[in-house]
Design an enzyme around this catalytic site. Structure first.
Site, short mmCIF file in Angstrom:
data_model
loop_
_atom_site.label_atom_id
_atom_site.label_comp_id
_atom_site.label_asym_id
_atom_site.label_seq_id
_atom_site.Cartn_x
_atom_site.Cartn_y
_atom_site.Cartn_z
CG ASP A 59 -0.18 0.00 2.56
OD1 ASP A 59 1.00 -0.43 2.60
OD2 ASP A 59 -0.75 0.48 3.57
CG HIS A 64 12.04 3.29 13.76
ND1 HIS A 64 11.93 4.50 14.41
CD2 HIS A 64 12.84 2.52 14.50
CE1 HIS A 64 12.64 4.45 15.52
NE2 HIS A 64 13.21 3.26 15.60
C1 BDR Z 1 3.05 -0.37 8.61
O1 BDR Z 1 1.98 0.56 8.54
C2 BDR Z 1 2.12 1.38 7.41
O2 BDR Z 1 1.83 2.70 7.71
C3 BDR Z 1 3.52 1.20 6.92
O3 BDR Z 1 3.58 1.33 5.50
C4 BDR Z 1 3.87 -0.20 7.35
O4 BDR Z 1 3.48 -1.16 6.40
C5 BDR Z 1 3.81 -0.12 9.90
O5 BDR Z 1 2.97 -0.28 10.99
CA CA Z 2 2.93 -0.54 4.11
#
Ligand code: BDR
Ligand code: CA
Length: 312
Positions: A12, A238
């Protein structure tokens, strides 16, 4: 390359998805079959457009399959406050010339699972909506997956989107529950592992200054998110999906993992989307989840540099 590992990614995009995808584009031992796209960080129109744009910037030709535009049952809040309204930092990029395929992502997963039965490496970097739909359409799907690697969960209840839940699971808990009930073997890189594998913003900024088209684009799309993260989490950056991609592409860089039964909560005012791990084996349920606890940090950082086109 015939002995390369067939790889399918459900994602996504999303700032950290983009970094993970750049890592996958660079892998010499995998054959990227396609990108299956779901709604999550932002709406499906944006996540599809972002995937296409990233492919264009990276000069990669790979089919992009649009999938589900919402969770299976209940509407959920996106993460545009982290990734920008368009998921790529609202930099106003010119849309890619590339187009998505007409096949639905869930159907692409099923088709590729037949074409590469027993070999397919499936990596999910977003909510599990497309995969849950695929397994409902064809319950025999898990038997054809070689490895399933999921970025998601908070294995001791230290969530990032609610007290106990991580975003990818919390966005569509019903889908996650279907996946964790259907697949006998899932490798999970959870949010708490991500927090143990940050790298310094200052180092990352140095890599982004490398001058390659990939680094320039990534610098621009990640700027807002990096500023937000610095304010919230301090001097370390991160990248959840990049860490999951490391475990998926290079399992030899996983230093510590533990296998347990994992249950996804779909109810509760505080527990919806939580991943409850049977650490003490009280449930008598078969352990289906390999929880990745520690990875090789130096290899992680080297592969990110490589993904950004930084001379190492
Ligand atoms: C996950 O949530 C999304 O916002 C990021 O892309 C990642 O896949 C981290 O919690
Ligand atoms: Ca993601």
């Amino acid at each position: 390359m015939n002995d390369s590992i067939p790889l399918l990614i459900d994602t996504d995009p999303g700032v950290d998805d983009a970094l993970a995808l750049l890592m996958a584009f660079n892998s010499p031992r995998h054959r990227l079959l396609g990108l299956c796209i779901t709604a999550g960080n932002v709406g499906l129109d944006h996540t599809v457009a972002n995937a296409l744009k990233l492919c264009e910037v990276a000069g990669v030709s790979v089919p992009v399959y649009a999938g589900c535009d919402r969770p299976l049952v209940f509407a959920a809040e996106d993460a545009s406050y982290v990734h920008g309204r368009d998921g790529f930092g609202d930099i106003g990029y010119a849309p890619a010339h590339l187009q998505p395929e007409t096949e639905h992502a869930a159907l692409a997963i099923l088709r590729e699972s037949h074409a590469h039965a027993g070999q397919l490496l499936l990596v999910t970097l977003g909510p599990l909506t497309n995969l849950a739909l695929a397994v409902r359409l064809d319950p025999s799907l898990p038997s054809r997956i070689g490895r399933l690697v999921v970025m998601g969960g908070a294995v001791t209840g230290k969530g990032n989107t609610s007290i106990a839940a991580e975003f990818n699971i919390a966005f569509d808990p019903e889908a996650a529950a279907i996946v964790f009930e259907s697949f006998p073997d899932i490798e999970v890189v959870d949010w708490e592992a991500v927090l143990r594998h940050g790298f310094l913003h200052s180092r990352f900024e140095g890599w982004l200054a490398a001058g390659s088209p990939r680094a320039d684009f990534y610098d621009r799309i990640s700027r807002k998110t990096r500023l937000w993260a610095e304010g919230k989490r301090g001097d370390h950056w991160h990248s959840a999906d990049a860490l999951a991609m490391l475990a998926a592409l290079y399992p030899e860089y996983v230093i510590e993992k533990k296998r347990h039964f994992l249950h996804v909560e779909t109810a509760g005012s505080q527990s919806r989307g939580a991943t409850v791990v049977d650490w003490l084996e009280r449930s008598g349920r078969t352990a289906q989840t390999e929880i990745v606890l520690k990875l090789d940090q130096a290899r992680f950082e080297a592969l990110i540099q490589d993904a950004l086109g930084v001379p190492v």
